[in-house]
Design a protein around this motif. Structure first.
Motif, mmCIF file in Angstrom:
data_model
loop_
_atom_site.group_PDB
_atom_site.id
_atom_site.type_symbol
_atom_site.label_atom_id
_atom_site.label_comp_id
_atom_site.label_asym_id
_atom_site.label_seq_id
_atom_site.Cartn_x
_atom_site.Cartn_y
_atom_site.Cartn_z
ATOM 1 N N PRO A 46 0.801 -1.398 -0.041
ATOM 2 C CA PRO A 46 0.088 0.058 -0.054
ATOM 3 C C PRO A 46 0.752 1.221 -0.010
ATOM 4 O O PRO A 46 2.004 1.212 0.329
ATOM 5 C CB PRO A 46 -0.722 0.030 1.274
ATOM 6 C CG PRO A 46 -0.681 -1.516 1.758
ATOM 7 C CD PRO A 46 0.491 -2.142 1.101
ATOM 8 N N ASP A 47 0.193 2.372 -0.599
ATOM 9 C CA ASP A 47 0.702 3.563 -0.579
ATOM 10 C C ASP A 47 1.168 3.932 0.968
ATOM 11 O O ASP A 47 0.669 3.509 2.122
ATOM 12 C CB ASP A 47 -0.304 4.689 -0.697
ATOM 13 C CG ASP A 47 0.057 5.736 -1.629
ATOM 14 O OD1 ASP A 47 0.866 5.511 -2.647
ATOM 15 O OD2 ASP A 47 -0.376 6.898 -1.768
ATOM 16 N N THR A 48 2.107 4.736 1.059
ATOM 17 C CA THR A 48 2.709 5.205 2.622
ATOM 18 C C THR A 48 1.343 6.007 3.154
ATOM 19 O O THR A 48 1.575 6.233 4.793
ATOM 20 C CB THR A 48 3.933 6.287 2.464
ATOM 21 O OG1 THR A 48 3.498 7.440 1.456
ATOM 22 C CG2 THR A 48 5.061 5.347 1.834
ATOM 23 N N ASP A 49 0.388 6.551 2.713
ATOM 24 C CA ASP A 49 -0.644 7.392 3.083
ATOM 25 C C ASP A 49 -1.444 6.332 4.018
ATOM 26 O O ASP A 49 -2.418 6.787 4.746
ATOM 27 C CB ASP A 49 -1.305 8.272 2.032
ATOM 28 C CG ASP A 49 -0.823 9.575 1.799
ATOM 29 O OD1 ASP A 49 0.152 9.807 2.491
ATOM 30 O OD2 ASP A 49 -1.002 10.071 0.682
ATOM 31 N N TRP A 50 -1.608 5.181 3.471
ATOM 32 C CA TRP A 50 -2.458 3.964 4.050
ATOM 33 C C TRP A 50 -2.151 3.942 5.374
ATOM 34 O O TRP A 50 -0.765 3.612 5.796
ATOM 35 C CB TRP A 50 -2.425 2.934 3.058
ATOM 36 C CG TRP A 50 -3.546 1.785 3.411
ATOM 37 C CD1 TRP A 50 -3.213 0.623 4.018
ATOM 38 C CD2 TRP A 50 -4.794 2.042 3.255
ATOM 39 N NE1 TRP A 50 -4.256 0.086 4.254
ATOM 40 C CE2 TRP A 50 -5.459 0.626 3.748
ATOM 41 C CE3 TRP A 50 -5.714 2.809 2.874
ATOM 42 C CZ2 TRP A 50 -6.911 0.494 3.846
ATOM 43 C CZ3 TRP A 50 -7.104 2.756 2.923
ATOM 44 C CH2 TRP A 50 -7.787 1.650 3.271
ATOM 45 N N PRO A 51 -2.958 3.594 6.341
ATOM 46 C CA PRO A 51 -2.866 3.122 7.710
ATOM 47 C C PRO A 51 -1.855 2.017 7.752
ATOM 48 O O PRO A 51 -2.247 1.083 6.899
ATOM 49 C CB PRO A 51 -4.194 3.231 8.324
ATOM 50 C CG PRO A 51 -5.026 3.869 7.641
ATOM 51 C CD PRO A 51 -4.498 3.869 6.122
ATOM 52 N N ARG A 52 -1.014 1.718 8.796
ATOM 53 C CA ARG A 52 -0.193 0.759 8.764
ATOM 54 C C ARG A 52 -0.901 -0.388 9.512
ATOM 55 O O ARG A 52 -0.550 -1.490 9.691
ATOM 56 C CB ARG A 52 1.008 1.162 9.549
ATOM 57 C CG ARG A 52 2.034 1.976 8.662
ATOM 58 C CD ARG A 52 3.421 2.233 9.315
ATOM 59 N NE ARG A 52 4.211 3.223 8.598
ATOM 60 C CZ ARG A 52 5.117 2.878 7.683
ATOM 61 N NH1 ARG A 52 5.371 1.442 7.702
ATOM 62 N NH2 ARG A 52 5.768 3.758 6.977
ATOM 63 N N SER A 53 -1.982 -0.203 10.292
ATOM 64 C CA SER A 53 -2.739 -1.027 11.041
ATOM 65 C C SER A 53 -4.175 -0.771 11.026
ATOM 66 O O SER A 53 -4.597 0.371 10.830
ATOM 67 C CB SER A 53 -2.191 -0.991 12.558
ATOM 68 O OG SER A 53 -2.413 0.249 13.230
#
Length: 92
Positions: A46-53
């Motif tokens: 995923p994009d870096t803007d997407w939440p990691r959790s």
């Protein structure tokens, strides 16, 4: 509206609601997170803007909940003594 502008989770929910079977369906934040992520990126990272959790995703849902209620007629349902929340989006 301002907070929602450019928010990747709103883009993801719009894409997720592109499947008519998701309209009116109750889902947990985990289900929505996983399904929307897959729609946007498939098996790719995923994009870096997407939440990691999922937890981070849930916090971002709360931050834009007023917009989501207005835009998608989102409802939320607390269960498990208020420890769990399900979401439903009534239109795309």
């Amino acid at each position: 509206g301002f907070l929602a502008e450019g928010e990747v989770i709103i883009e993801a929910i719009e894409a997720w609601l592109g499947n008519p079977q998701n309209i009116g369906r109750w889902v947990t934040a985990r289900e929505l997170y996983n399904e929307a992520q897959y729609i946007l990126w498939g098996a790719n990272k995923p994009d870096t803007d997407w939440p990691r959790s999922v937890k981070s995703f849930g916090h971002r849902l709360k931050n834009v909940k007023d917009y989501l209620k207005e835009r998608f007629d989102m409802e939320s349902w607390e269960y498990g003594g208020g420890t769990m929340i399900k979401y439903r989006f009534n239109h795309a």
